[in-house]
Design an enzyme around this catalytic site. Structure first.
Site, short mmCIF file in Angstrom:
data_model
loop_
_atom_site.label_atom_id
_atom_site.label_comp_id
_atom_site.label_asym_id
_atom_site.label_seq_id
_atom_site.Cartn_x
_atom_site.Cartn_y
_atom_site.Cartn_z
N HIS A 115 0.95 -1.29 -0.10
CA HIS A 115 -0.06 0.16 0.07
C HIS A 115 0.83 1.16 0.10
CE1 HIS A 115 -3.25 -2.68 2.07
NE2 HIS A 115 -3.02 -2.96 0.75
N SER A 186 -6.34 -7.42 10.41
CA SER A 186 -7.95 -7.64 10.62
C SER A 186 -8.10 -8.61 9.33
CB SER A 186 -8.76 -6.50 10.95
OG SER A 186 -8.70 -5.79 9.59
C1 BV8 Z 1 -8.13 -2.28 -5.12
C2 BV8 Z 1 -2.92 3.15 2.58
C3 BV8 Z 1 -8.72 -2.85 -7.26
C4 BV8 Z 1 -3.43 4.22 2.70
C5 BV8 Z 1 -4.67 1.31 2.82
C6 BV8 Z 1 -15.95 -4.88 -0.94
C7 BV8 Z 1 -15.39 -6.00 -0.83
C8 BV8 Z 1 -14.13 -6.47 -0.92
C9 BV8 Z 1 -13.14 -5.46 -1.40
C10 BV8 Z 1 -13.67 -4.07 -1.44
C11 BV8 Z 1 -15.10 -3.83 -1.57
N1 BV8 Z 1 -15.27 -2.72 -1.59
C12 BV8 Z 1 -14.02 -2.09 -2.08
C13 BV8 Z 1 -13.16 -2.90 -1.97
C14 BV8 Z 1 -11.75 -2.70 -2.47
C15 BV8 Z 1 -11.16 -2.22 -1.31
C16 BV8 Z 1 -11.22 -2.87 0.04
O1 BV8 Z 1 -10.60 -3.99 0.41
N2 BV8 Z 1 -12.12 -2.38 0.73
C17 BV8 Z 1 -12.24 -2.73 2.15
C18 BV8 Z 1 -12.45 -1.59 3.24
C19 BV8 Z 1 -13.59 -3.84 2.17
N3 BV8 Z 1 -9.43 -2.49 -1.71
C20 BV8 Z 1 -9.19 -1.36 -2.52
O2 BV8 Z 1 -9.68 -0.48 -2.74
C21 BV8 Z 1 -7.48 -1.51 -2.89
N4 BV8 Z 1 -7.57 -1.50 -4.38
O3 BV8 Z 1 -8.86 -3.13 -4.56
O4 BV8 Z 1 -7.85 -2.16 -6.62
C22 BV8 Z 1 -9.89 -1.80 -7.56
C23 BV8 Z 1 -9.60 -0.78 -8.48
C24 BV8 Z 1 -10.69 0.07 -8.54
C25 BV8 Z 1 -11.87 -0.03 -8.11
C26 BV8 Z 1 -12.17 -1.28 -7.24
C27 BV8 Z 1 -11.18 -2.24 -7.03
C28 BV8 Z 1 -6.48 -0.64 -2.02
C29 BV8 Z 1 -6.47 -1.06 -0.90
C30 BV8 Z 1 -5.58 0.02 -0.04
C31 BV8 Z 1 -6.11 0.86 0.89
N5 BV8 Z 1 -4.92 1.47 1.52
N6 BV8 Z 1 -3.62 1.94 3.15
C32 BV8 Z 1 -3.45 4.84 4.11
O5 BV8 Z 1 -2.81 3.98 4.81
O6 BV8 Z 1 -3.73 6.00 4.35
S1 BV8 Z 1 -5.42 0.04 3.51
C33 BV8 Z 1 -5.12 0.26 5.29
O7 BV8 Z 1 -5.95 -0.73 5.78
C34 BV8 Z 1 -3.78 0.20 5.82
O8 BV8 Z 1 -2.59 -0.27 4.81
C35 BV8 Z 1 -3.71 -1.08 6.66
O9 BV8 Z 1 -2.63 -1.64 6.68
C36 BV8 Z 1 -4.99 -1.70 5.86
C37 BV8 Z 1 -5.43 -2.99 6.41
O10 BV8 Z 1 -5.67 -2.68 7.72
P1 BV8 Z 1 -5.02 -3.60 8.89
O11 BV8 Z 1 -3.36 -3.36 8.73
O12 BV8 Z 1 -5.48 -4.99 8.99
O13 BV8 Z 1 -5.24 -2.88 10.23
P2 BV8 Z 1 -6.46 -3.01 11.07
O14 BV8 Z 1 -6.83 -1.92 11.95
O15 BV8 Z 1 -7.85 -3.11 10.19
O16 BV8 Z 1 -6.37 -4.39 11.96
C38 BV8 Z 1 -5.28 -4.24 12.93
C39 BV8 Z 1 -5.40 -5.81 13.32
O17 BV8 Z 1 -4.20 -5.74 14.36
C40 BV8 Z 1 -6.56 -6.03 14.19
O18 BV8 Z 1 -6.88 -7.36 13.86
C41 BV8 Z 1 -5.94 -6.15 15.55
O19 BV8 Z 1 -6.60 -7.22 16.33
C42 BV8 Z 1 -4.55 -6.29 15.56
N7 BV8 Z 1 -3.70 -5.98 16.67
C43 BV8 Z 1 -3.86 -4.87 17.51
N8 BV8 Z 1 -2.71 -4.75 18.34
C44 BV8 Z 1 -1.93 -5.72 17.92
C45 BV8 Z 1 -2.40 -6.82 17.06
N9 BV8 Z 1 -1.86 -7.72 16.42
C46 BV8 Z 1 -0.76 -7.98 17.05
N10 BV8 Z 1 -0.04 -7.20 17.80
C47 BV8 Z 1 -0.78 -6.27 18.49
N11 BV8 Z 1 -0.10 -5.41 19.34
#
Ligand code: BV8
Ligand code: ZN
Length: 248
Positions: A115, A186
């Protein structure tokens, strides 16, 4: 934990997929946790090309704030643990969803940023890109020194394609992996979250490190329900004992 150590030591090609959770113990808010970055705003309000087009100053302020947190943060034992496994030639590659550079600052060499990175600032029009030593002061909006267009954070927004070269390298790595550690994610964001399915489909093993359940937990062969910093410290300690190296 013992069988996890055995799986890791016997792995022919071990890789890791990491998310915001591995940087949580460095004080960097995750995306969807209680202190999540998204709490004040929703992703579609900020991390999208539309949000940037509509209100570049708001989006830039949010990124400058995050850059400040990240650039002043320190790697934690999770980052050091992965770097140590790479130094021991056990871990081949880290595929991260994170836009911080804490894996690199902990010493990891082979890191794929699916990303993008907060260390990169790129031009919205031409191929100009620069390394961000410190966050830009906003306002004014940063302009390209080559073509004077608006500069933007070098990250992948929702609705944007992932960098093709990075994604294909990551997919390659998954095809080569017989074991993948999925830590601190997540597993909600696609296509990153689907990468470990490749390992699973090829009969490989998924080790999940996460204090809570995730969208991938149902297919994880092993789940270590601990903070990544704690888990990685234990794993590296056990590995070194098993390799009968002295833990320094
Ligand atoms: C794309 C950069 C093709 C920016 C980020 C519906 C269904 C499926 C997919 C989609 C949909 N609608 C839209 C989509 C596609 C979309 C998507 O996936 N949406 C999701 C929300 C449903 N994806 C995209 O758009 C991607 N591109 O698909 O291109 C396309 C093209 C055109 C049209 C359609 C499709 C682009 C995705 C990239 C987005 N950019 N980041 C920025 O950072 O500002 S994503 C962002 O979320 C970060 O990169 C982050 O890393 C990422 C994932 O989140 P996590 O890292 O998992 O973090 P989170 O907080 O969620 O979870 C933390 C975890 O850690 C938890 O589980 C917690 O329990 C755990 N934790 C907490 N503390 C600890 C721990 N674990 C261990 N130790 C600890 N101490
Ligand atoms: Zn330019």
């Amino acid at each position: 934990m013992r069988d996890v150590i055995g799986v890791i030591l016997n792995a022919k090609h071990l890789t890791a997929l990491t998310g915001a959770g591995v940087s949580a113990e460095s004080g960097i808010p995750t995306f969807r946790g209680k202190d999540g970055l998204w709490n004040k705003y929703k992703p579609e309000e900020l991390a999208t090309p539309q949000a940037f087009a509509r209100n570049p100053e708001l989006v830039w302020k949010w990124y400058a704030w995050r850059m400040d947190i990240v650039f002043n943060a320190k790697p934690n034992p999770a980052h050091y643990g992965f770097a140590e496994l790479e130094r021991l030639r056990i871990l081949k590659c880290i595929i991260t969803q994170n836009v911080d550079d804490l894996h690199e600052r902990a010493g990891s060499k082979n890191v794929l940023h699916l990303h993008g990175s907060l260390r990169k600032i790129v031009c919205t029009k031409c191929d100009y890109s620069e390394y961000a030593e410190k966050p830009p002061k906003i306002p004014p909006l940063p302009k390209c020194p080559k073509c004077n267009s608006l500069l933007r954070p070098g990250v992948v927004w929702f609705g944007e394609m992932l960098p093709q070269d990075v994604l294909s390298k990551a997919i390659d790595e998954m095809y080569k992996s017989d074991v993948v550690i999925v830590a601190g994610t997540s597993a909600v964001v696609q296509p990153a979250a689907s990468l470990p399915l490749i390992v699973k489909r090829n009969g490989g093993v998924i080790i999940e490190i996460n204090p809570s359940e995730t969208a991938l937990s149902y297919i994880a062969d092993y789940r270590i329900e601990k903070p990544a910093g704690v888990a990685m410290k234990e794993i590296v300690g056990e590995i070194k004992r098993a390799l009968s190296l002295e833990t320094p």
